[in-house]
Design an enzyme around this catalytic site. Structure first.
Site, short mmCIF file in Angstrom:
data_model
loop_
_atom_site.label_atom_id
_atom_site.label_comp_id
_atom_site.label_asym_id
_atom_site.label_seq_id
_atom_site.Cartn_x
_atom_site.Cartn_y
_atom_site.Cartn_z
N ASP A 1 61.28 53.04 69.36
CA ASP A 1 61.73 51.91 70.17
C ASP A 1 63.04 52.32 70.87
O ASP A 1 63.70 53.28 70.45
CB ASP A 1 61.97 50.73 69.21
CG ASP A 1 62.66 49.57 69.89
OD1 ASP A 1 62.15 49.09 70.92
OD2 ASP A 1 63.72 49.12 69.39
N ASP B 1 65.77 49.70 72.74
CA ASP B 1 66.91 48.78 72.53
C ASP B 1 67.18 48.51 71.06
O ASP B 1 66.30 48.05 70.33
CB ASP B 1 66.64 47.44 73.23
CG ASP B 1 66.72 47.55 74.75
OD1 ASP B 1 67.13 48.62 75.25
OD2 ASP B 1 66.38 46.57 75.43
N ASP C 1 63.55 48.54 65.26
CA ASP C 1 64.54 47.61 64.67
C ASP C 1 64.11 46.14 64.67
O ASP C 1 64.79 45.31 64.10
CB ASP C 1 65.87 47.72 65.41
CG ASP C 1 65.82 47.05 66.78
OD1 ASP C 1 64.83 47.24 67.49
OD2 ASP C 1 66.78 46.32 67.11
#
Ligand SMILES: [Mg+2]
Length: 252
Positions: free
Chosen positions: A6, A8, A191
């Protein structure tokens, strides 16, 4: 070995969007020809700019799995267009009595304000081809999700926005590449809840700490948890996985 990550809040710092603290492990992976596949809600324009800065030439997955981009080949399109997603969101919001504001309704100034991005970067963010990010202004998100499902669309929560997706997910896109590449060894880092699906399909999952940490731990009990947030945690996690002896190259 393939690394799926991922962006961001994971490879990119949530506040500054910098990947600099992960530069040592990225260099380490590159030296061993381990592809780093970016898996993100970002669009092609944003990811292309970032890949150029990073010197990354590997395949990538855009807009929450709506398309898999393999350089030099036709896109593998898995998701609905933005126009289709906007229309579904509009109908589902009315149906569920929820008030939302979609990316398509925002001008450049509003996107800058909601994301903290500078205008040049926000202009890239607005070049979406698939799905629709939105903020919830009023009402129950669960009701909206049910109404969207009735339209044949799914909803997922990213770091800053909810997203309407049609027929795609990060997990499905990651699986598409894993299958194409003949089931290589895989590591995934993420996250937020919209990463859970793809972290379940990789062999080794790493959770990067965020406000969603507890939900992530529950969904991914076997995952390693990085000891720092963002790219600093990414960097340490890659080194701690002792990838030193492993090598790979982009399979065809
Ligand atoms: Mg994230």
């Amino acid at each position: 070995m393939i690394v799926f990550t991922d962006l961001d809040g994971t490879l990119l710092d949530r506040a500054t969007y910098s990947y600099a603290p992960a530069a040592p492990s990225l260099a380490h992976l590159r030296a061993r020809n381990v592809p780093v596949v970016l898996v993100t809600s970002k669009n092609r324009a944003e990811v292309s700019a970032l890949r150029e800065r990073m010197g990354n030439t590997d395949p990538f997955i855009v807009e929450n799995g709506a398309a898999v981009v393999v350089p030099g080949e036709p896109d593998i399109v898995l998701g609905s267009t933005s126009a289709q997603a906007r229309e579904a969101l509009r109908r589902a919001a009315i149906e569920s009595g929820v008030s939302v504001r979609g990316f398509g309704e925002m001008d450049l100034a509003e996107v800058c304000q909601r994301t903290g991005l500078e205008a040049r970067v926000a202009a890239l963010a607005m070049q979406r081809e698939f799905g629709e990010p939105f903020v919830l202004l009023e009402g129950e998100v669960g009701r909206l999700e049910v109404a969207l499902a009735a339209e044949g669309f799914q909803m997922t929560r990213g770091g800053r926005f909810f997203h309407v997706l049609g027929g795609c997910s990060k997990a499905r896109a990651v699986e598409t590449l894993i299958t194409r590449w003949g089931d290589p060894d895989t590591v995934g880092l993420g996250d937020a809840p919209n990463d859970i699906g793809f972290l379940q399909v990789v062999r080794r999952a790493v959770i990067i700490p965020s406000p969603h940490l507890e939900a992530m731990r529950v969904a991914l009990p076997e995952a390693m948890v990085a000891d720092e947030a963002g790219p600093a945690g990414w960097n340490r996690a890659i080194f701690e996985m002792r990838l030193a002896g492993l090598s790979g190259k982009v399979p065809r």
